[in-house]
Every structure is written in structure tokens, then in C-alpha cells.
Design an enzyme around this catalytic site. Structure first.
Site, PDB file in Angstrom:
ATOM      1  N   ASN A 261      10.670   3.827   1.264  1.00 36.54           N
ATOM      2  CA  ASN A 261      10.326   2.602   1.978  1.00 36.54           C
ATOM      3  C   ASN A 261      11.031   1.380   1.394  1.00 36.54           C
ATOM      4  OD1 ASN A 261       8.812   3.549   4.082  1.00 36.54           O
ATOM      5  ND2 ASN A 261       6.845   3.314   3.056  1.00 36.54           N
TER       6      ASN A 261
ATOM      7  N   TRP B 146       0.803  -1.227   0.000  1.00 34.26           N
ATOM      8  CA  TRP B 146       0.000   0.000   0.000  1.00 34.26           C
ATOM      9  C   TRP B 146       0.837   1.280   0.000  1.00 34.26           C
ATOM     10  CZ3 TRP B 146      -1.107   4.343   2.994  1.00 34.26           C
ATOM     11  CH2 TRP B 146      -2.219   5.080   2.583  1.00 34.26           C
ATOM     12  N   ASP B 147       2.042   1.259   0.540  1.00 32.95           N
ATOM     13  CA  ASP B 147       2.825   2.495   0.665  1.00 32.95           C
ATOM     14  C   ASP B 147       4.238   2.301   0.125  1.00 32.95           C
ATOM     15  OD1 ASP B 147       3.130   5.173   1.374  1.00 32.95           O
ATOM     16  OD2 ASP B 147       3.867   4.692   3.380  1.00 32.95           O
ATOM     17  N   LEU B 148       4.363   1.606  -1.016  1.00 35.22           N
ATOM     18  CA  LEU B 148       5.693   1.273  -1.533  1.00 35.22           C
ATOM     19  C   LEU B 148       6.232   2.429  -2.381  1.00 35.22           C
ATOM     20  CD1 LEU B 148       7.703  -1.084  -1.323  1.00 35.22           C
ATOM     21  CD2 LEU B 148       6.991  -1.742  -3.622  1.00 35.22           C
ATOM     22  N   HIS B 149       6.792   3.423  -1.693  1.00 37.99           N
ATOM     23  CA  HIS B 149       7.499   4.502  -2.371  1.00 37.99           C
ATOM     24  C   HIS B 149       8.998   4.315  -2.148  1.00 37.99           C
ATOM     25  CE1 HIS B 149       8.063   6.440   1.528  1.00 37.99           C
ATOM     26  NE2 HIS B 149       6.769   6.324   1.746  1.00 37.99           N
TER      27      HIS B 149
END
Length: 319
Positions: free
Chosen positions: A218, A212-215
Site C-alpha cells: 500500500n 490502519w492498513d499500511l503494509h
């Protein structure tokens, strides 16, 4: 003594109210408790994110470097150790869980190289240098992130995680009011297109284990002393079960470059094997634009975030 960063305090007070104040007040005691119970020694400056305090530590029994992550338990954070262990069992390339306390949400994690986030590859002058996005470096970072994403999305979601289906139901219920409250007519039309795209795919939300937050911040470089030299390792998931197309937005928005949106989208869908299903991936990416708009309007905003609106425009024109 634990120095709690002012930014973490401000974020918790602003977004979590009384629960955030309670979390901040409990942090020194939690840190002391787990340093003692897990036999840890402080080994560096305090780090933090939007919702967690992170202490570099060494496990005294064997000298293993690690980090102690302290965060409140909610629907996002409760799934983190579950997802990390599922990915770990599948060899998907995520940070290793060394310890977990379900009651408090405390995590003991493998230590990575915090000086080498993947974002540094895409910024002229290096990570943290305040430079502009370097197009060639950013493309290399996108390619690496795509490989990480493909490994994560190959794993089926364990039972009990929050689901994209539930998230879609909530965002579609809130969408009419969000559209109506936008001040600009162009924003209203754009968000309405996002709503229409999501409705087309809402009945098949998927079952993959999503980060969900794979930037780019991260994903950190692995450490040679842990046998992970040369690896790029994902961390800090906010996991849910759903369609891999819902994972693409952070990599389009982080290190934002409007002219690269379509190239990144195509590169990521290729990495995921979705070349023949790009319309579906596009719809789910527009779903992330919708989700963020619903949240921002609920917080009092009357305009769409400019970068988010541009991502939506570029993907809608691509069709």
C-alpha cells in the site's frame, strides 16, 4: 466492456453475500457512468484488491494519468476520501484525490507506479517474483514505511471517522467467546494476554488519523510525470481515529520474518517518536492480534494465525 476478475467476484460473494453480489452486478454500469461523466479513457489492464475494482485511465481534457477506483460504501471506505484530503492538505505524502462521488464511493485518484510497490524492495528477485524475504531489503522497506507512517500519524483525525475506541469496545466484548472457542490451550493463553494488554490502554484510544492498513503493497513509487519522482506514496487507507501504536501490525505481518519482529517494532516506534512509550505501542499492536483473532474465530477458525501468534509471543517476551 469491463472484465471483472474472478478473484474479486469470489471475495465479494464470500464475505459480503447479497451486498457483494449487488456490487459486482453494478460494476459495469458504474464504470461506464464515470468514464463518461468524468471524461476518462481506459489506459491499461483492470486491477483489483479485496474490495475494489481499479481501472487505469487518462483524463481526456488534459491528458493526466489517473485511476478510477470503484468500491462499495461502508464504514471503512466512506472515510477514505476524507482521510486522503486531510493528509493531502498537510503534505503527508498520500495519493491525491482528483474526484469523488459520495453516493457510490467512486474515486478518481492520481496514478502511481503500480510496478514499484515498496514490497519489491524486501523480496529477493523483486516484487511478484515469488522470492523469499530479503532481510536487508526488508529492513530498508521498514525504514521507508516508518517515515511514511510518521507523516500520516502527525495529522489529527477529522471529525466523523470511525474510532479506535469503538473498535476496542467491540473486540473486548467479543474476546471471551473468541478465547473460549480456540482449540489449543496455548492459543487461549496467548490471546488472553492480548486481551489483558488491550484493557490496560483501552481508556485512551487516541485521536490521530490512522491508515490502519499500511503494509508494503500500500506504498507505491510516485511517477516522474506527476512531479513525484523519488517519492513513496501511501494509498488505500481504511482510516480511523486512534493511537499510532495501532498502526504497526501490518508492517510486522507483511513480508513476515519472525526473527525481525522485534527489530521492526523498535524501528517503527522510533520513527513515530515512541521510544519512551513502547509498552503502550506494544499493547496496541497486541490489540491488532486480538482484532484479527476475533474476526477469524467468528468466521469459524479454531486456531490463531501462526504468524499473528508469533508476533504476539515475540512482543510479550520483549517486555
Amino acid at each position: 466492456m469491463i472484465d471483472i476478475p474472478d478473484e474479486l467476484i469470489a471475495t465479494q460473494y464470500a464475505f459480503n453475500g447479497a451486498a457483494g453480489r449487488d456490487f459486482i452486478a453494478a460494476l459495469p454500469g458504474l464504470a461506464g457512468r464515470f468514464l463518461e461523466e468524468w471524461g476518462l479513457r481506459r489506459d491499461g489492464a483492470v486491477m483489483y484488491g479485496m474490495c475494489a475494482l481499479v481501472l487505469p485511465v487518462v483524463r481526456e481534457a488534459d491528458g493526466v494519468p489517473a485511476v478510477l477506483k470503484l468500491q462499495s460504501v461502508d464504514e471503512e471506505t466512506a472515510g477514505e476520501p476524507v482521510a486522503l484530503r486531510a493528509w493531502g492538505a498537510a503534505g503527508a505524502g498520500t495519493v491525491e484525490v482528483l474526484g469523488h462521488d459520495p453516493e457510490t464511493g467512486a474515486l478518481l485518484l492520481e496514478r502511481l507506479d503500480e510496478e514499484r510497490p515498496l514490497s519489491g524492495m524486501g523480496v529477493g528477485g523483486g516484487a511478484g517474483a515469488g522470492g523469499v524475504v530479503d532481510a536487508a531489503g526488508a529492513r530498508a522497506a521498514v525504514t521507508i514505511l516508518g517515515g511514511v507512517l510518521a507523516r500520516l500519524a502527525a495529522v489529527p483525525a477529522p471529525e466523523g471517522l470511525r474510532t479506535l475506541g469503538d473498535a476496542v469496545e467491540r473486540m473486548l466484548a467479543a474476546a471471551p467467546e473468541a478465547v473460549a472457542r480456540l482449540a489449543d490451550a496455548a492459543d487461549r493463553r496467548l490471546l488472553a494476554h492480548c486481551v489483558a494488554a488491550v484493557r490496560e490502554v483501552a481508556d485512551e484510544p487516541g485521536d490521530r488519523l490512522l491508515h490502519w492498513d499500511l503494509h508494503y503493497d500500500n506504498i507505491l513509487a510516485g511517477r516522474a510525470d506527476a512531479g513525484r519522482a523519488g517519492e513513496w506514496v501511501a494509498l488505500d487507507p481504511k482510516p480511523l481515529a486512534g493511537d499510532p501504536g495501532f498502526e504497526l501490525f501490518p508492517a510486522l505481518d507483511n513480508l513476515f520474518d519472525a526473527d525481525e519482529v522485534v527489530w521492526r517494532f523498535d524501528a517503527l516506534t522510533e520513527a513515530l517518536g515512541l521510544e519512551r512509550d513502547r509498552e503502550r505501542a506494544r499493547a496496541w499492536t497486541l490489540g491488532r492480534v486480538l482484532q484479527n483473532a476475533v474476526w477469524s474465530v467468528a468466521g469459524g477458525e479454531r486456531r490463531m494465525a501462526p504468524d499473528h501468534a508469533e508476533i504476539a509471543r515475540r512482543l510479550l517476551r520483549r517486555r
